[in-house]
Scaffold this active site. Structure first.
Site, PDB file in Angstrom:
ATOM      1  N   ASP A   8      12.334  -6.154  -8.684  1.00  0.00           N
ATOM      2  CA  ASP A   8      12.168  -6.909  -9.921  1.00  0.00           C
ATOM      3  C   ASP A   8      13.024  -6.203 -10.975  1.00  0.00           C
ATOM      4  O   ASP A   8      13.856  -5.345 -10.631  1.00  0.00           O
ATOM      5  CB  ASP A   8      10.681  -7.039 -10.310  1.00  0.00           C
ATOM      6  CG  ASP A   8      10.054  -5.734 -10.759  1.00  0.00           C
ATOM      7  OD1 ASP A   8      10.717  -4.677 -10.654  1.00  0.00           O
ATOM      8  OD2 ASP A   8       8.895  -5.763 -11.216  1.00  0.00           O
ATOM      9  N   CYS A  65       9.726  -2.078  -7.274  1.00  0.00           N
ATOM     10  CA  CYS A  65       9.249  -2.573  -8.561  1.00  0.00           C
ATOM     11  C   CYS A  65       8.782  -1.341  -9.344  1.00  0.00           C
ATOM     12  O   CYS A  65       9.087  -0.210  -8.945  1.00  0.00           O
ATOM     13  CB  CYS A  65       8.168  -3.640  -8.411  1.00  0.00           C
ATOM     14  SG  CYS A  65       6.591  -3.090  -7.718  1.00  0.00           S
ATOM     15  N   THR A  67       5.898   0.177  -9.711  1.00  0.00           N
ATOM     16  CA  THR A  67       5.054   1.081  -8.914  1.00  0.00           C
ATOM     17  C   THR A  67       5.289   0.974  -7.410  1.00  0.00           C
ATOM     18  O   THR A  67       4.839   1.839  -6.659  1.00  0.00           O
ATOM     19  CB  THR A  67       3.566   0.733  -9.134  1.00  0.00           C
ATOM     20  OG1 THR A  67       3.394  -0.648  -8.782  1.00  0.00           O
ATOM     21  CG2 THR A  67       3.144   0.976 -10.574  1.00  0.00           C
ATOM     22  N   GLY A  68       5.907  -0.114  -6.971  1.00  0.00           N
ATOM     23  CA  GLY A  68       5.995  -0.415  -5.534  1.00  0.00           C
ATOM     24  C   GLY A  68       4.792  -1.201  -5.049  1.00  0.00           C
ATOM     25  O   GLY A  68       4.790  -1.754  -3.953  1.00  0.00           O
ATOM     26  N   GLY A  70       3.187  -3.960  -6.533  1.00  0.00           N
ATOM     27  CA  GLY A  70       3.297  -5.424  -6.635  1.00  0.00           C
ATOM     28  C   GLY A  70       4.123  -6.018  -5.513  1.00  0.00           C
ATOM     29  O   GLY A  70       3.730  -7.013  -4.883  1.00  0.00           O
ATOM     30  N   HIS A  98       3.542   5.714  12.433  1.00  0.00           N
ATOM     31  CA  HIS A  98       2.172   5.248  12.684  1.00  0.00           C
ATOM     32  C   HIS A  98       1.984   3.753  12.430  1.00  0.00           C
ATOM     33  O   HIS A  98       1.188   3.115  13.114  1.00  0.00           O
ATOM     34  CB  HIS A  98       1.180   6.018  11.791  1.00  0.00           C
ATOM     35  CG  HIS A  98       0.991   7.442  12.211  1.00  0.00           C
ATOM     36  ND1 HIS A  98      -0.043   8.226  11.751  1.00  0.00           N
ATOM     37  CD2 HIS A  98       1.702   8.223  13.073  1.00  0.00           C
ATOM     38  CE1 HIS A  98       0.049   9.441  12.295  1.00  0.00           C
ATOM     39  NE2 HIS A  98       1.101   9.464  13.091  1.00  0.00           N
ATOM     40  N   HIS A 133      -1.148   4.007  18.226  1.00  0.00           N
ATOM     41  CA  HIS A 133      -0.738   3.337  16.986  1.00  0.00           C
ATOM     42  C   HIS A 133      -0.395   1.867  17.249  1.00  0.00           C
ATOM     43  O   HIS A 133      -0.625   1.010  16.406  1.00  0.00           O
ATOM     44  CB  HIS A 133       0.435   4.074  16.353  1.00  0.00           C
ATOM     45  CG  HIS A 133       0.097   5.491  16.000  1.00  0.00           C
ATOM     46  ND1 HIS A 133      -0.872   5.810  15.084  1.00  0.00           N
ATOM     47  CD2 HIS A 133       0.565   6.676  16.493  1.00  0.00           C
ATOM     48  CE1 HIS A 133      -0.982   7.127  14.996  1.00  0.00           C
ATOM     49  NE2 HIS A 133      -0.128   7.671  15.847  1.00  0.00           N
ATOM     50  N   ARG A 136      -3.516  -0.124  17.162  1.00  0.00           N
ATOM     51  CA  ARG A 136      -4.005  -0.348  15.791  1.00  0.00           C
ATOM     52  C   ARG A 136      -3.146  -1.360  15.062  1.00  0.00           C
ATOM     53  O   ARG A 136      -3.664  -2.244  14.362  1.00  0.00           O
ATOM     54  CB  ARG A 136      -4.032   0.993  15.045  1.00  0.00           C
ATOM     55  CG  ARG A 136      -5.074   1.926  15.625  1.00  0.00           C
ATOM     56  CD  ARG A 136      -4.867   3.371  15.229  1.00  0.00           C
ATOM     57  NE  ARG A 136      -5.819   4.218  15.955  1.00  0.00           N
ATOM     58  CZ  ARG A 136      -5.730   5.532  16.039  1.00  0.00           C
ATOM     59  NH1 ARG A 136      -4.741   6.177  15.449  1.00  0.00           N
ATOM     60  NH2 ARG A 136      -6.631   6.215  16.718  1.00  0.00           N
TER      61      ARG A 136
HETATM   62  C1  RB5 Z   1       6.671  -4.885 -14.269  1.00  0.00           C
HETATM   63  O1  RB5 Z   1       6.441  -4.464 -15.573  1.00  0.00           O
HETATM   64  C2  RB5 Z   1       5.678  -4.231 -13.343  1.00  0.00           C
HETATM   65  O2  RB5 Z   1       4.410  -4.776 -13.510  1.00  0.00           O
HETATM   66  C3  RB5 Z   1       6.143  -4.366 -11.921  1.00  0.00           C
HETATM   67  O3  RB5 Z   1       7.402  -3.799 -11.776  1.00  0.00           O
HETATM   68  C4  RB5 Z   1       5.308  -3.696 -10.843  1.00  0.00           C
HETATM   69  O4  RB5 Z   1       5.063  -2.356 -11.145  1.00  0.00           O
HETATM   70  C5  RB5 Z   1       4.118  -4.403 -10.377  1.00  0.00           C
HETATM   71  O5  RB5 Z   1       3.434  -3.957  -9.452  1.00  0.00           O
END
Ligand code: RB5
Length: 144
Positions: A8, A65, A67-68, A70, A98, A133, A136
């Site tokens: 994103d 994104c 945090t990774g 989303g 795994h 693994h 699973r």
């Molecule tokens: C965008 O601001 C942020 O919400 C997106 O990049 C992501 O971290 C969502 O999980």
């Protein structure tokens, strides 16, 4: 091997790092966007990458994104996708060994370039261990 890559807006800059690493390392890739830093919705790009992998158009995928989280939640909605967030290179190794993850996801806001590059190296150079693994992984199926 063709790698689908998407992000994103938060992951846009580090997507360039991923593309450059793939190029240097000799992998073919498909940049599924976005193509500028404008604000976008991460599920749109996660779905594109996940469908390309699930349909066999690409062998595996990389998503970024903020945090990774989303992109991983979104990608995992597509049947056959096992998307894992790698917070460090050890996560990347284990996601392959795994979980046989077919998409690796990164946080652009809480990970640095060296971590992403080492994680990509580990992920691409590690094999799935199979055995217990596999049993699973076989149980990871939509159930309702
Ligand atoms: C965008 O601001 C942020 O919400 C997106 O990049 C992501 O971290 C969502 O999980």
């Amino acid at each position: 091997m063709n790698i689908a890559v998407g992000s994103d807006h938060a992951g846009f800059e580090f997507k360039k790092t991923v593309l450059a690493w793939l190029e240097r390392s000799g992998y073919e890739f498909t940049d599924m966007g976005p193509y500028d830093e404008g604000s976008v919705d991460y599920p749109d790009y996660a779905r594109k990458v996940a469908k390309a992998v699930a349909e066999g158009l690409c062998d595996s995928g990389v998503l970024l994104c903020g945090t990774g989280i989303g992109v991983s939640i979104s990608a995992n909605k597509i049947k056959g996708i096992r998307a894992a967030v790698a917070c460090n290179p050890e996560f990347a190794t284990l996601a392959r060994q795994h979980n046989n993850a077919n998409i690796i996801c990164f946080s652009a806001r809480f990970t640095d370039q060296a971590t992403i590059e080492q994680s990509l190296h580990n992920w691409f150079s590690t094999d799935f261990e199979g055995g217990r693994h596999q049993q699973r992984v076989n149980k990871i199926e939509p159930c309702c």
